[in-house]
Design a protein around this motif. Sequence first.
Motif, PDB file in Angstrom:
ATOM      1  N   VAL A 115     -39.458  20.853   7.179  1.00 50.23           N
ATOM      2  CA  VAL A 115     -40.213  20.792   8.430  1.00 50.23           C
ATOM      3  C   VAL A 115     -39.706  21.853   9.403  1.00 50.23           C
ATOM      4  O   VAL A 115     -40.504  22.513  10.072  1.00 50.23           O
ATOM      5  N   PHE A 116     -38.401  22.033   9.476  1.00 44.67           N
ATOM      6  CA  PHE A 116     -37.838  23.052  10.354  1.00 44.67           C
ATOM      7  C   PHE A 116     -38.316  24.447   9.951  1.00 44.67           C
ATOM      8  O   PHE A 116     -38.728  25.244  10.803  1.00 44.67           O
ATOM      9  N   LEU A 117     -38.282  24.752   8.672  1.00 42.97           N
ATOM     10  CA  LEU A 117     -38.704  26.075   8.207  1.00 42.97           C
ATOM     11  C   LEU A 117     -40.194  26.303   8.432  1.00 42.97           C
ATOM     12  O   LEU A 117     -40.606  27.396   8.856  1.00 42.97           O
ATOM     13  N   LEU A 118     -41.005  25.289   8.170  1.00 41.70           N
ATOM     14  CA  LEU A 118     -42.446  25.442   8.371  1.00 41.70           C
ATOM     15  C   LEU A 118     -42.792  25.599   9.852  1.00 41.70           C
ATOM     16  O   LEU A 118     -43.659  26.405  10.212  1.00 41.70           O
ATOM     17  N   SER A 119     -42.132  24.866  10.723  1.00 36.42           N
ATOM     18  CA  SER A 119     -42.409  25.001  12.154  1.00 36.42           C
ATOM     19  C   SER A 119     -41.927  26.355  12.683  1.00 36.42           C
ATOM     20  O   SER A 119     -42.589  26.969  13.520  1.00 36.42           O
ATOM     21  N   THR A 120     -40.810  26.824  12.179  1.00 34.39           N
ATOM     22  CA  THR A 120     -40.322  28.143  12.576  1.00 34.39           C
ATOM     23  C   THR A 120     -41.282  29.236  12.124  1.00 34.39           C
ATOM     24  O   THR A 120     -41.612  30.149  12.894  1.00 34.39           O
ATOM     25  N   LEU A 121     -41.751  29.141  10.909  1.00 32.87           N
ATOM     26  CA  LEU A 121     -42.721  30.114  10.400  1.00 32.87           C
ATOM     27  C   LEU A 121     -44.009  30.060  11.209  1.00 32.87           C
ATOM     28  O   LEU A 121     -44.609  31.100  11.512  1.00 32.87           O
ATOM     29  N   ASN A 122     -44.443  28.860  11.578  1.00 31.00           N
ATOM     30  CA  ASN A 122     -45.644  28.712  12.390  1.00 31.00           C
ATOM     31  C   ASN A 122     -45.479  29.402  13.735  1.00 31.00           C
ATOM     32  O   ASN A 122     -46.382  30.103  14.201  1.00 31.00           O
ATOM     33  N   LEU A 123     -44.336  29.222  14.386  1.00 33.12           N
ATOM     34  CA  LEU A 123     -44.097  29.867  15.675  1.00 33.12           C
ATOM     35  C   LEU A 123     -44.069  31.389  15.556  1.00 33.12           C
ATOM     36  O   LEU A 123     -44.635  32.101  16.389  1.00 33.12           O
ATOM     37  N   LEU A 124     -43.435  31.889  14.516  1.00 33.30           N
ATOM     38  CA  LEU A 124     -43.388  33.337  14.313  1.00 33.30           C
ATOM     39  C   LEU A 124     -44.781  33.905  14.079  1.00 33.30           C
ATOM     40  O   LEU A 124     -45.159  34.928  14.658  1.00 33.30           O
ATOM     41  N   MET A 137     -47.709  32.615  14.940  1.00 35.01           N
ATOM     42  CA  MET A 137     -48.569  32.497  16.120  1.00 35.01           C
ATOM     43  C   MET A 137     -48.289  33.625  17.108  1.00 35.01           C
ATOM     44  O   MET A 137     -49.225  34.224  17.649  1.00 35.01           O
ATOM     45  N   ASP A 138     -47.033  33.947  17.348  1.00 37.63           N
ATOM     46  CA  ASP A 138     -46.705  35.069  18.229  1.00 37.63           C
ATOM     47  C   ASP A 138     -47.191  36.381  17.633  1.00 37.63           C
ATOM     48  O   ASP A 138     -47.719  37.235  18.339  1.00 37.63           O
ATOM     49  N   TYR A 139     -47.017  36.548  16.335  1.00 32.83           N
ATOM     50  CA  TYR A 139     -47.448  37.782  15.680  1.00 32.83           C
ATOM     51  C   TYR A 139     -48.966  37.938  15.755  1.00 32.83           C
ATOM     52  O   TYR A 139     -49.481  39.025  16.017  1.00 32.83           O
ATOM     53  N   LEU A 140     -49.697  36.835  15.569  1.00 27.90           N
ATOM     54  CA  LEU A 140     -51.152  36.891  15.647  1.00 27.90           C
ATOM     55  C   LEU A 140     -51.649  37.089  17.077  1.00 27.90           C
ATOM     56  O   LEU A 140     -52.763  37.575  17.282  1.00 27.90           O
ATOM     57  N   PHE A 144     -39.595  37.279  17.082  1.00 27.64           N
ATOM     58  CA  PHE A 144     -38.286  36.724  16.741  1.00 27.64           C
ATOM     59  C   PHE A 144     -37.474  36.433  17.996  1.00 27.64           C
ATOM     60  O   PHE A 144     -36.797  35.419  18.080  1.00 27.64           O
ATOM     61  N   LEU A 145     -37.565  37.312  19.015  1.00 26.72           N
ATOM     62  CA  LEU A 145     -36.868  37.064  20.279  1.00 26.72           C
ATOM     63  C   LEU A 145     -37.436  35.834  20.980  1.00 26.72           C
ATOM     64  O   LEU A 145     -36.690  35.049  21.565  1.00 26.72           O
ATOM     65  N   HIS A 146     -38.753  35.649  20.931  1.00 27.18           N
ATOM     66  CA  HIS A 146     -39.363  34.464  21.529  1.00 27.18           C
ATOM     67  C   HIS A 146     -38.906  33.205  20.803  1.00 27.18           C
ATOM     68  O   HIS A 146     -38.750  32.151  21.418  1.00 27.18           O
ATOM     69  N   LEU A 147     -38.698  33.304  19.531  1.00 22.98           N
ATOM     70  CA  LEU A 147     -38.228  32.163  18.761  1.00 22.98           C
ATOM     71  C   LEU A 147     -36.796  31.797  19.154  1.00 22.98           C
ATOM     72  O   LEU A 147     -36.465  30.619  19.291  1.00 22.98           O
ATOM     73  N   LEU A 148     -35.966  32.800  19.362  1.00 20.28           N
ATOM     74  CA  LEU A 148     -34.566  32.544  19.698  1.00 20.28           C
ATOM     75  C   LEU A 148     -34.372  32.153  21.153  1.00 20.28           C
ATOM     76  O   LEU A 148     -33.465  31.401  21.482  1.00 20.28           O
ATOM     77  N   ASN A 149     -35.219  32.656  22.033  1.00 18.61           N
ATOM     78  CA  ASN A 149     -35.038  32.434  23.466  1.00 18.61           C
ATOM     79  C   ASN A 149     -36.350  31.963  24.091  1.00 18.61           C
ATOM     80  O   ASN A 149     -37.014  32.728  24.790  1.00 18.61           O
ATOM     81  N   PRO A 150     -36.734  30.714  23.883  1.00 17.30           N
ATOM     82  CA  PRO A 150     -38.046  30.271  24.371  1.00 17.30           C
ATOM     83  C   PRO A 150     -38.152  30.230  25.883  1.00 17.30           C
ATOM     84  O   PRO A 150     -39.242  30.354  26.430  1.00 17.30           O
TER      85      PRO A 150
END
Length: 67
Positions: free
Chosen positions: A10-19, A21-24, A33-39
Amino acid sequence: MKIFLAIIIVFLLSTLNLLLMDYLLGFSFYDSFLHLLNPFWVMSNAEYIMLAALFLIVIGQPNFYDY
């Protein structure tokens, strides 16, 4: 062991989803990746106010309701 594996998946899938969504949305992969690390770096002032209101509701609500 199964619960740990489910949490990791679940953690990996949610992380991939966040990455993705920002990329799209048009951010580069580095910015995604910066948005993922520093929301909290990408929050506007209105979002900080909403976050503070949420904390006040969560903390203040038990004070008003005595069971």
